[in-house]
Design an enzyme around this catalytic site. Structure first.
Site, PDB file in Angstrom:
ATOM      1  N   ASP A   8      17.507  64.455 111.474  1.00 16.91           N
ATOM      2  CA  ASP A   8      16.726  65.608 111.923  1.00 16.91           C
ATOM      3  C   ASP A   8      15.415  65.119 112.535  1.00 16.91           C
ATOM      4  O   ASP A   8      14.684  64.340 111.914  1.00 16.91           O
ATOM      5  CB  ASP A   8      16.456  66.507 110.705  1.00 16.91           C
ATOM      6  CG  ASP A   8      15.667  67.751 111.068  1.00 16.91           C
ATOM      7  OD1 ASP A   8      15.699  68.145 112.242  1.00 16.91           O
ATOM      8  OD2 ASP A   8      15.020  68.323 110.173  1.00 16.91           O
ATOM      9  N   ASP A 102      17.995  69.451 117.803  1.00 12.03           N
ATOM     10  CA  ASP A 102      17.207  68.376 117.186  1.00 12.03           C
ATOM     11  C   ASP A 102      17.823  67.800 115.918  1.00 12.03           C
ATOM     12  O   ASP A 102      17.140  67.114 115.149  1.00 12.03           O
ATOM     13  CB  ASP A 102      15.797  68.874 116.878  1.00 12.03           C
ATOM     14  CG  ASP A 102      15.797  70.044 115.904  1.00 12.03           C
ATOM     15  OD1 ASP A 102      16.875  70.621 115.656  1.00 12.03           O
ATOM     16  OD2 ASP A 102      14.714  70.387 115.394  1.00 12.03           O
ATOM     17  N   GLU A 103      19.102  68.041 115.678  1.00 16.61           N
ATOM     18  CA  GLU A 103      19.721  67.495 114.476  1.00 16.61           C
ATOM     19  C   GLU A 103      21.203  67.262 114.687  1.00 16.61           C
ATOM     20  O   GLU A 103      21.836  67.911 115.522  1.00 16.61           O
ATOM     21  CB  GLU A 103      19.499  68.419 113.268  1.00 16.61           C
ATOM     22  CG  GLU A 103      20.113  69.793 113.435  1.00 16.61           C
ATOM     23  CD  GLU A 103      19.920  70.666 112.216  1.00 16.61           C
ATOM     24  OE1 GLU A 103      20.010  70.168 111.087  1.00 16.61           O
ATOM     25  OE2 GLU A 103      19.678  71.883 112.404  1.00 16.61           O
TER      26      GLU A 103
END
Length: 387
Positions: A8, A102-103
């Site tokens: 993350d 974003d992960e």
């Protein structure tokens, strides 16, 4: 036993701006439109120390921190960095599943065997992402996706956390039920009212007593609370629909802010469509107002698209019905009837160059394309038969 990483990027949007403007690093920073009625999209960890968080009105955040730095949303920057981030992670294993911009989850069961100490791989990934992109990341290491996700949330920013099955009782059960991944904010008070206040309470609960609250997924949630999760890494990008939604703690009333919030979610849909090389035809827009009125509207396009501009124009047309009725507390946008872009059969029009084609023009062009004199007007047939 499998080794799954959940990776993350910490405070991604805020961190992204610090990448291109290094002087912003270490400052209390928020990402949102800088005008009255704005709601914060992301707050840096420095800003969070002042009690500032996402979905908070900018005007209130500025009372908490006088030196707060406000930067506007930059979709192209986020998409560029996200693509580079995913490519780095994918270089370690093709068994990678993006979870959002974003992960991601990645199965490193085989890759980790190349390292003398198991955690060396996680340290290498964390160091490489920061060296190449200047983005801080947290990594959860576990035998399944659920535990990996929970582990990555335990130490931020820049944490690496291992969560083993045997550690579930000591590390997971003590956490409040609202911290459990997958339990929605509306479900939390219902569980708390039933005495389910921690993840441990859920792990030891009777399935029948929770069925009315958790529905068909009751046993799945109980299993996860006990550290059991069999969900696979999904590398297949085939999807029936792609959607984004957002709940707002403070109702949005300004049209500009509502437009920005809608556009933000649509840009993420566009990014996911581009990654999959897919297009769709049916747009669905859902909304919940401050007065608890909820509604959903859909529109089907003549041609499939992946363009955020096209989707945004149509969604704002659907939103017009609700403009000014009340504050907005929830939005959801999805695109369905998806197909891969290279599977689209484009219908060619051989009459495009004819401004106002007559019947004779059309027949002539068809015969020309077929290289045979097979199409005729009724008049010409009658004239031929009368001779």
């Amino acid at each position: 036993m499998a080794v799954i990483l959940h990776i993350d990027i910490n405070a991604f949007y805020a961190s992204a701006h610090a990448v291109v403007e290094p002087e912003l690093a270490g400052k209390p920073l928020v990402v949102c439109s800088n005008h009255r009625g704005s709601v914060i999209t992301t707050a840096s960890y420095e800003a969070r120390k002042f009690g500032i968080n996402s979905a908070m009105p900018l005007s209130y955040a500025q009372t908490l921190c006088r030196d707060l730095v406000v930067v506007p949303i930059d979709f192209s920057l986020y998409q560029d960095l996200s693509s580079k981030f995913m490519n780095i992670i994918r270089s370690y294993s093709t068994l990678m599943q993006p979870a959002s911009i974003d992960e991601c989850y990645v199965d490193v069961t085989e890759k980790i065997k190349e390292y003398e100490r198991p955690l060396d791989l996680a340290y290498e990934i964390q160091t490489r992402v920061y060296r190449e992109l200047k983005l801080p990341i947290s990594i959860g290491v576990a035998p399944n996706k659920f535990l990996a996700k929970m582990a990555s949330d335990m130490e931020k920013p820049k944490g690496i956390t291992v969560l083993r099955i045997r550690e579930v009782q000591s590390k997971l059960w003590q956490l409040p039920i609202e911290d459990m991944h997958g339990i929605g904010s509306k479900t939390v008070p219902k569980l708390q009212k039933m005495g389910i206040k921690t993840i441990g309470d859920l792990a030891q609960a009777n399935e029948d007593s929770l069925r009315n609250t958790l529905g068909v997924n009751t046993q799945n949630f109980i299993n996860k609370a006990n550290g059991i999760d069999s969900s696979p890494i999904e590398t297949d990008t085939t999807a029936k629909s792609i959607g984004q939604s957002k709940t707002f703690t403070h109702p949005m009333v300004e049209l500009d802010e509502i437009r920005n919030a809608i556009l933000f979610e649509i840009k993420e849909i566009e990014r996911r469509l581009l990654n999959r090389d897919m297009v769709g035809k049916t747009i669905t827009f859902s909304i919940r107002l401050q007065n608890y009125k909820t509604a959903a509207r859909s529109i089907t396009l003549d041609e499939p698209t992946q363009s955020s501009d096209v989707i945004f124009e149509k969604v704002m047309g659907l939103y017009d019905e609700f403009d000014g009725l009340d504050g907005v507390t929830f939005i959801s946008i999805s695109l369905s009837n998806l197909v891969y872009k290279d599977e689209i059969i484009e219908q060619l029009n051989i009459f495009d160059d004819l401004t106002e084609p007559t019947v004779n023009d059309i027949i002539s062009r068809l015969n020309q394309e077929l290289k045979q004199d097979v199409f005729k007007t009724p008049r010409s047939l009658l004239e031929k038969n009368s001779k």
